[in-house]
Design a protein around this motif. Structure first.
Motif, PDB file in Angstrom:
ATOM      1  N   MET A   1       0.850  -1.156   0.000  1.00  0.00           N
ATOM      2  CA  MET A   1       0.000   0.000   0.000  1.00  0.00           C
ATOM      3  C   MET A   1       0.903   1.228   0.000  1.00  0.00           C
ATOM      4  SD  MET A   1      -2.940   1.095   2.776  1.00  0.00           S
ATOM      5  CE  MET A   1      -2.688  -0.422   3.601  1.00  0.00           C
ATOM      6  N   LEU A   2       0.627   2.162  -0.855  1.00  0.00           N
ATOM      7  CA  LEU A   2       1.383   3.398  -0.912  1.00  0.00           C
ATOM      8  C   LEU A   2       0.614   4.473  -0.176  1.00  0.00           C
ATOM      9  CD1 LEU A   2       2.370   3.416  -4.666  1.00  0.00           C
ATOM     10  CD2 LEU A   2       3.805   2.778  -2.742  1.00  0.00           C
ATOM     11  N   ASN A   3       1.299   5.159   0.697  1.00  0.00           N
ATOM     12  CA  ASN A   3       0.683   6.259   1.434  1.00  0.00           C
ATOM     13  C   ASN A   3       1.399   7.543   1.087  1.00  0.00           C
ATOM     14  OD1 ASN A   3      -1.208   4.815   2.955  1.00  0.00           O
ATOM     15  ND2 ASN A   3       0.368   4.167   4.374  1.00  0.00           N
ATOM     16  N   ASP A   4       0.670   8.576   0.865  1.00  0.00           N
ATOM     17  CA  ASP A   4       1.237   9.899   0.691  1.00  0.00           C
ATOM     18  C   ASP A   4       0.882  10.678   1.943  1.00  0.00           C
ATOM     19  OD1 ASP A   4       2.158   9.412  -1.894  1.00  0.00           O
ATOM     20  OD2 ASP A   4       0.208   9.929  -2.760  1.00  0.00           O
ATOM     21  N   ALA A   5       1.842  11.387   2.487  1.00  0.00           N
ATOM     22  CA  ALA A   5       1.580  12.155   3.693  1.00  0.00           C
ATOM     23  C   ALA A   5       1.701  13.639   3.401  1.00  0.00           C
ATOM     24  CB  ALA A   5       2.550  11.758   4.803  1.00  0.00           C
ATOM     25  N   ALA A   6       0.801  14.382   3.968  1.00  0.00           N
ATOM     26  CA  ALA A   6       0.832  15.839   3.876  1.00  0.00           C
ATOM     27  C   ALA A   6       1.068  16.355   5.288  1.00  0.00           C
ATOM     28  CB  ALA A   6      -0.480  16.379   3.327  1.00  0.00           C
ATOM     29  N   PRO A   7       2.245  16.857   5.575  1.00  0.00           N
ATOM     30  CA  PRO A   7       2.514  17.300   6.943  1.00  0.00           C
ATOM     31  C   PRO A   7       1.763  18.592   7.279  1.00  0.00           C
ATOM     32  CG  PRO A   7       4.384  17.781   5.549  1.00  0.00           C
ATOM     33  CD  PRO A   7       3.363  17.050   4.692  1.00  0.00           C
ATOM     34  N   PHE A   8       0.871  18.512   8.225  1.00  0.00           N
ATOM     35  CA  PHE A   8       0.173  19.668   8.774  1.00  0.00           C
ATOM     36  C   PHE A   8      -0.378  20.628   7.734  1.00  0.00           C
ATOM     37  CE2 PHE A   8       3.542  18.334  11.704  1.00  0.00           C
ATOM     38  CZ  PHE A   8       2.735  17.838  12.706  1.00  0.00           C
ATOM     39  N   GLY A   9      -1.309  20.154   6.964  1.00  0.00           N
ATOM     40  CA  GLY A   9      -1.918  21.051   5.993  1.00  0.00           C
ATOM     41  C   GLY A   9      -3.313  20.603   5.644  1.00  0.00           C
ATOM     42  N   GLY A  10      -4.193  21.536   5.449  1.00  0.00           N
ATOM     43  CA  GLY A  10      -5.550  21.212   5.043  1.00  0.00           C
ATOM     44  C   GLY A  10      -6.378  20.651   6.173  1.00  0.00           C
ATOM     45  N   ASN A  11      -7.551  20.171   5.806  1.00  0.00           N
ATOM     46  CA  ASN A  11      -8.479  19.590   6.767  1.00  0.00           C
ATOM     47  C   ASN A  11      -8.702  18.120   6.441  1.00  0.00           C
ATOM     48  OD1 ASN A  11      -8.901  22.087   7.996  1.00  0.00           O
ATOM     49  ND2 ASN A  11     -10.620  22.578   6.653  1.00  0.00           N
ATOM     50  N   CYS A  12      -8.960  17.327   7.483  1.00  0.00           N
ATOM     51  CA  CYS A  12      -9.294  15.922   7.298  1.00  0.00           C
ATOM     52  C   CYS A  12     -10.647  15.836   6.605  1.00  0.00           C
ATOM     53  CB  CYS A  12      -9.347  15.223   8.646  1.00  0.00           C
ATOM     54  SG  CYS A  12      -9.964  13.523   8.562  1.00  0.00           S
ATOM     55  N   ASP A  13     -10.729  15.031   5.544  1.00  0.00           N
ATOM     56  CA  ASP A  13     -11.994  14.864   4.830  1.00  0.00           C
ATOM     57  C   ASP A  13     -12.976  13.986   5.591  1.00  0.00           C
ATOM     58  OD1 ASP A  13     -11.714  16.437   2.414  1.00  0.00           O
ATOM     59  OD2 ASP A  13     -10.136  15.025   1.838  1.00  0.00           O
ATOM     60  N   SER A  18      -8.110  20.138  11.629  1.00  0.00           N
ATOM     61  CA  SER A  18      -7.032  20.781  10.876  1.00  0.00           C
ATOM     62  C   SER A  18      -5.770  20.818  11.725  1.00  0.00           C
ATOM     63  CB  SER A  18      -7.443  22.191  10.459  1.00  0.00           C
ATOM     64  OG  SER A  18      -7.709  22.968  11.603  1.00  0.00           O
ATOM     65  N   GLU A  19      -4.682  21.220  11.105  1.00  0.00           N
ATOM     66  CA  GLU A  19      -3.391  21.330  11.786  1.00  0.00           C
ATOM     67  C   GLU A  19      -2.877  19.994  12.310  1.00  0.00           C
ATOM     68  OE1 GLU A  19      -1.719  24.161  11.478  1.00  0.00           O
ATOM     69  OE2 GLU A  19      -3.480  24.929  10.441  1.00  0.00           O
ATOM     70  N   ARG A  46     -10.413  14.418  -7.170  1.00  0.00           N
ATOM     71  CA  ARG A  46     -10.354  15.120  -5.891  1.00  0.00           C
ATOM     72  C   ARG A  46     -10.009  14.128  -4.783  1.00  0.00           C
ATOM     73  NH1 ARG A  46     -14.697  18.303  -4.002  1.00  0.00           N
ATOM     74  NH2 ARG A  46     -13.069  19.588  -3.143  1.00  0.00           N
ATOM     75  N   PRO A  47      -8.732  13.780  -4.637  1.00  0.00           N
ATOM     76  CA  PRO A  47      -8.362  12.797  -3.611  1.00  0.00           C
ATOM     77  C   PRO A  47      -8.735  13.279  -2.218  1.00  0.00           C
ATOM     78  CG  PRO A  47      -6.411  13.816  -4.557  1.00  0.00           C
ATOM     79  CD  PRO A  47      -7.589  14.310  -5.341  1.00  0.00           C
ATOM     80  N   LYS A  48      -9.028  12.337  -1.362  1.00  0.00           N
ATOM     81  CA  LYS A  48      -9.408  12.626   0.019  1.00  0.00           C
ATOM     82  C   LYS A  48      -8.201  12.434   0.924  1.00  0.00           C
ATOM     83  CE  LYS A  48     -13.919  12.833  -0.862  1.00  0.00           C
ATOM     84  NZ  LYS A  48     -14.739  13.964  -0.671  1.00  0.00           N
ATOM     85  N   TRP A  49      -8.080  13.274   1.922  1.00  0.00           N
ATOM     86  CA  TRP A  49      -7.003  13.220   2.895  1.00  0.00           C
ATOM     87  C   TRP A  49      -7.603  12.993   4.277  1.00  0.00           C
ATOM     88  CZ3 TRP A  49      -1.829  13.585   1.634  1.00  0.00           C
ATOM     89  CH2 TRP A  49      -1.556  13.934   0.316  1.00  0.00           C
ATOM     90  N   TYR A  50      -6.952  12.139   5.084  1.00  0.00           N
ATOM     91  CA  TYR A  50      -7.497  11.767   6.386  1.00  0.00           C
ATOM     92  C   TYR A  50      -6.448  11.878   7.490  1.00  0.00           C
ATOM     93  CZ  TYR A  50     -11.225   9.873   3.550  1.00  0.00           C
ATOM     94  OH  TYR A  50     -12.246   9.748   2.654  1.00  0.00           O
ATOM     95  N   CYS A  51      -6.897  12.288   8.677  1.00  0.00           N
ATOM     96  CA  CYS A  51      -6.030  12.279   9.852  1.00  0.00           C
ATOM     97  C   CYS A  51      -5.805  10.818  10.251  1.00  0.00           C
ATOM     98  CB  CYS A  51      -6.671  13.065  11.013  1.00  0.00           C
ATOM     99  SG  CYS A  51      -8.196  12.345  11.670  1.00  0.00           S
ATOM    100  N   ASP A  52      -4.917  10.587  11.209  1.00  0.00           N
ATOM    101  CA  ASP A  52      -4.600   9.202  11.593  1.00  0.00           C
ATOM    102  C   ASP A  52      -5.838   8.441  12.050  1.00  0.00           C
ATOM    103  OD1 ASP A  52      -1.958   9.594  10.959  1.00  0.00           O
ATOM    104  OD2 ASP A  52      -1.318   9.946  13.029  1.00  0.00           O
TER     105      ASP A  52
END
Length: 133
Positions: A1-13, A18-19, A46-52
């Motif tokens: 599984m490939l994960n892309d991480a965005a360090p501290f940006g945007g909001n969790c979908d 945030s933050e 429109r990819p979705k981004w999620y917090c842990d």
């Protein structure tokens, strides 16, 4: 599984927080081991981004959705991964695990509805009992 991480940006979908560090899962396998590419450029613009926390729930949601889809096929008499006894048992245990995580407040569900998980777990249990009678 490939994960892309965005360090501290945007909001969790999922929950909107945030933050925090956000993750997107771009490639992987579904619950039954079949490859999928949820974020292919052609299919998902429109990819979705999620917090842990929501990433964990998103994986549970994916498993729930996969099991539900295969169970619907099985109940309609179509070919299904759940037609194999070991896969059926594995899926039944996974549904119990998901329900227990939701019931124990280990997660504050934003993507999964606990009552839908419980209903599917009950239907799976009933189906198997009826099939073996």
């Amino acid at each position: 599984m490939l994960n892309d991480a965005a360090p501290f940006g945007g909001n969790c979908d999922g929950c909107g927080v945030s933050e925090v560090s956000l993750t997107k899962v771009s490639l992987g396998k579904d619950y039954f081991g079949r490859a999928y590419d949820r974020l292919s450029p052609n299919a998902d613009l429109r990819p979705k981004w999620y917090c842990d926390r929501c990433s964990v729930e998103k994986n549970l949601q994916r498993d729930f959705r996969d099991i539900k889809g295969e169970f619907e096929k099985l109940t309609k008499g179509a070919a299904s991964a759940l037609g194999q006894a070991d896969q059926f048992q594995r899926a039944k245990l996974r549904l119990k695990e998901i329900a227990a995580l939701l019931a124990a407040d280990a997660l504050k569900p934003t993507l999964l509805k606990p009552e839908e998980v419980v209903a599917l777990a009950r239907a799976v249990e009933t189906h198997r009992a009826g099939a073996s009678a």
